[in-house]
Structure formats: structure tokens, C-alpha cells
Design an enzyme around this catalytic site. Sequence first.
Site, mmCIF file in Angstrom:
data_model
loop_
_atom_site.group_PDB
_atom_site.id
_atom_site.type_symbol
_atom_site.label_atom_id
_atom_site.label_comp_id
_atom_site.label_asym_id
_atom_site.label_seq_id
_atom_site.Cartn_x
_atom_site.Cartn_y
_atom_site.Cartn_z
ATOM 1 N N GLY A 309 0.800 -1.211 0.000
ATOM 2 C CA GLY A 309 0.000 0.000 0.000
ATOM 3 C C GLY A 309 0.835 1.264 0.000
ATOM 4 N N SER A 310 0.328 2.281 0.679
ATOM 5 C CA SER A 310 0.929 3.619 0.605
ATOM 6 C C SER A 310 2.300 3.728 1.256
ATOM 7 C CB SER A 310 -0.017 4.643 1.230
ATOM 8 O OG SER A 310 -1.208 4.757 0.469
ATOM 9 N N THR A 311 2.736 2.723 2.000
ATOM 10 C CA THR A 311 4.104 2.777 2.521
ATOM 11 C C THR A 311 5.112 2.823 1.369
ATOM 12 O OG1 THR A 311 4.250 0.358 2.670
ATOM 13 C CG2 THR A 311 3.482 1.538 4.632
ATOM 14 N N ILE A 312 4.738 2.255 0.215
ATOM 15 C CA ILE A 312 5.626 2.247 -0.948
ATOM 16 C C ILE A 312 5.795 3.648 -1.530
ATOM 17 C CG2 ILE A 312 5.953 1.274 -3.284
ATOM 18 C CD1 ILE A 312 6.390 -0.719 -1.029
ATOM 19 N N LYS A 313 4.858 4.558 -1.241
ATOM 20 C CA LYS A 313 5.004 5.935 -1.715
ATOM 21 C C LYS A 313 6.271 6.587 -1.162
ATOM 22 C CE LYS A 313 0.020 6.559 -2.226
ATOM 23 N NZ LYS A 313 -1.204 7.130 -1.635
#
Length: 586
Positions: A309-313
Site C-alpha cells: 500500500g501507501s508505505t511504498i510511496k
Amino acid sequence: MATISHIFRRRSRSHLRLEASGRPEAPIVLARATQQVRMGKHRLGLIMFSVAAIYLVIGGRLVQYGLAASETTHSINAIPPPAARPDIIDRNGDLLATDLNMMSLYAEPIRIVDANEVVEKLATVISDLDWGTTHRKLRSKSAFQWLKRQLTPRQQADILALGIPGLGFRPEKRRFYPGGPTASHILGHVNVDNRGLAGMERYIDRQGLADLMAAGMTGDTPLEPVRLSIDLRVQSIVRSVIQKAMKSYQAEAAGAVVLDAHTGEVLAMASVPDYDPNEPSRTLPDGSIDKEYEKGWFNRMSNATFEMGSTIKSFTIAMGLDSGKIGLGSIVDASRPIRMGGFTINDFHGRHRPLTIPEVFRYSSNIATVKIADMVGIEGHKEFLTRLGLLTRLETELPEIATPTQPRVWKKINSATISYGHGMATTPLQTAVAAAALVNGGKLIAPTFLARNQELAPAASVPVLQEKTSAHMRHLFDWNGKTGSGRSADVPGFHVGGKTGTADKVVNGRYATDLNFNAFLGSFPMHEPRYVVLSIIDAPLTGESGRRLAAYTAAPMIKEIVSRAAPLLGVRPYFGSDPSTLLTGY
């Protein structure tokens, strides 16, 4: 014999006198006497043969028993001596695993007189004795059979008191884990022969212990303890927090890891459901194996891949900063959704306006993140994630490591979705390892479960980011921890910063609209980052204020872990401010 010969001689003299007397009955008497002599000799030969036969039978049986005893001794001696494994200790010297001296019960079936009686007597001592299997072993023609491995001292004493011939005891080693399930997925477990099957136990065997054991060269010789990187105190905290979270959020699973950002040491890592390595398998009342219990063997932190999810951002923005395509002062237009390949990419917390890079991070904009990835390009995007180790199998001591998944061919739509954490799956552990490079000055350090000091760390590290990029990411982590979704993880004085990630859970290859996979990726203390922390919660049904997002599930887990573990790790609370440590190069 002398008496019989005397009778024969006396009768012979009588016969001669009869013959000399000339009486008519003399021939008849002589014939009878001769017949009696012959019958006597026949009986004597029969007696002598019978005695010899009896002695031969007895001698043969003695030889048979002797050979059987020799065969049994050979069978017992053929079993390798009890193998000693090295103790496993944590970084502070606390015991994690050790060997206990045990006794195991065996039988010599050829010496068992009544198998039924033996089974009945043993059942009075061994409550879980398998009657059918034990009876078959006792009735077999073999010279050696194990009946019960690793008895308790009380059981051994009670069996000795039964006084059953044909039974014996052999010393063995049993692995004991004082902490039970506390570090089960790191330590792993052994089989009944003390051979490592999983975790660091299996790693130790792979380093040559298994070969030494097979050669019988271990025995009772004390081996040097194996010192791990984990801190048992922190490990216990992490497990208790995720266990409580899994229960309170009614989730399928949970996990967390604490990593030293400068040495690569894993200080704690836990995944629930887990199991007790002292009892790796459980038997149900019907004798079958408890498969639900064995599901606890699966380590979701290192042996499972998830769309994070958004941790990859965090990595997409770091890629843009490191490539020079953007700076912290850059502005990206996120006012309109992106339509690509029949899909529409929108923001969950959309502001519908141009955003600065800190705002992109804080508001977790999918639209702006996709545009940053597009600036770098597909090949540059793939190369950057590979450089940070997110697309290749993690190299570490733990055997249970999954390989990340990615599209066979990267197209523009793949790069777009991967930029915000969908379409690529990595393990939570390697996500934390890659994040360490974002806060430690740009060095990717190979993770280890063995103790590693500061002097050895440089040899295991590779520069993957500019120091300026790392400084920018520290600022973003800290800012989001103070003003954004990371506030739920912050601990006063310990300055936790990071990024939440709420992803739709993949079920049977499809995204479920009612199930989330939540994560929080962070570091502390942000004024001088030392540790990387990551938590996951799989399919939570509830959360704080009834919300199932990462900010209300995964982030509070980190808050509790840091508040309890930071003082034990020697992190001193800090309430001042030193912007230079956050904004160097800005």
C-alpha cells in the site's frame, strides 16, 4: 553302566552253564537272554541319543540368544549418540534455546514374552501410549524398536519399577525453548532427533552442524553459544503488542519488526498466529494432527509477500528526489484523476489541487505519486526498486524468505499502480530493510539475525541513495509523524515518524472491497534516527473509533511498541529541537 555290564556278564555265565548241562530248554533260554541283551543295548543307545539331543537343543538356544543379544547390541550401537546443539542466546546473553538430557524407551521384541501384558503395564505410566502401534512393535521380529522418545524422569522411574524384561533406556537430547512462542519464528524448531527444521535452528545445521551430527562428532561436547541480534525484552514486547492487536481488531494476522538502521540487526520480529517450538505439532483427541495449530508455523514477516500500500510511496518520492526530477519545494498537480488503460486513479483523501512534495507525502496522493513515477520512467522506476532490494529475494540467515512478485513486463499502468503500492508484493521485512536506507544516510545494509557491531556494518552496506535524499526523507517522515497520518504512532520524547499504508486485501487474485491490509513504516527517534519499525495488520474488522484504516490500527501498534521498548534500547527522551539534523541539504 558298570551295573548293567555286570548283569550282562552274569547272564552270559548262566547261559553257558545251561548249554553245558544239556537240558532241552537251554536254547530257548539262551535266545531270550540274547534278545534281552539286544533290547538293553537299544534302550541304552536311545537314552544316550536323547540326552545328547537335549544338550544340543539347549546349546542351540543359548547360541541363538547370544546372537540375538549381539544383534540387539549392534542395532542399538548403530543409532548415533545423542547430539549436542549449541545454546542460542540473545544479544544480551539471555538464553533462548538449550539442550536437556532425556531418556527414551526402547524394546527388544525378541525378548518380550507377553506383548499384551507389556502394553497394559506401559499404559499405566504413559497416558498417551498408542496401544495398537506399540503392540505391533512388540510382536515384530526385529531386534530393536523405539517405544517412547524423551520420557520425563518420573516416567522412567515408574517404568523401571514395572520390572519388564526386554525394555531399555537410551540417553537423548531434547531441545528446550525457555521463552516458548516468544521468538518462535526466529528460532524455529527441531525434530525428535534434534535436527533443525526451521528458523535459526535450521541455519545452524546448514553451517555444518548437521554433518558433525551425522558423523557422531558432537556428542556431549559443549559448543560455543550462537549469539543472535534480537533483544529478548523487545521481542517479548513486540509479540505481546501484535497478539493484543490481532485480538482487539479481530484480524486474521498481525506482525511487526524492529531493525537497527545502522547495523542491519533485527532486534525483534514477530508474527501471529505463531506456535510453541517446544511443541511444534499438536495431536487432537482422535489422534490426528492439529492443522490449525500448524498454521502458526507460517512467518508472515519474512515468508509472505503483500502489496504494502501507501508505505511504498515513501520509495517513489525518494526515487524522484534522488533522480533530481523533484525537490522538496516542487509542486505536483493533483487536481484531477488520472485515466490510464481503462482505469481511473484517484485520491482517497483528495485535495483537488496542486500539492507540494511534503503535502503529497502527508495526504498520500495517488495522483501525484503516479506523476512522480512517470517523470522517472518505467526502466528507472524498476531499477530504483531493484537497487533498494524490493524486487529480489532478501539475503539473510533465516531460511524462510519469500521472493517478491512483480509484473513480467512492466507497462505504464504497472509503473503507475506500483508507485502507490499495488501490483507489486514484497515481504514486510525487506520493506523495513529498504526503509533503513531512507533514514541512515542512504546505505542499504544486509539484514542479520546474528549479533553485528558497528565496525562490521560497513562491510555489509552499499550506498543506494544520496545523503541529501536521505535527509529529505527524514524530514518527510518526521513531518508526517507530527502533522499527518503518523500522529497515531508518535510517542512524546521519542519522535516517531513514518508513513501509513492502507491497501485493499488481495483474495484469490482479486481485490476485496471490504478487507484491508494495513501497515505502518517508520523510524525513531527522528531527530537522530536509529531504529526502523514496521507493523502489519491483516484484514482487521475493527479499529480505533470503529475505523479500519492503518492510522487507526497499524500506527497505534507502533506507538505502544516504541513507548515500551525505546527506554530498554537506551534511547533517551528528547524534547528539544535541532532542525539541522532534519533539513541538511534542504
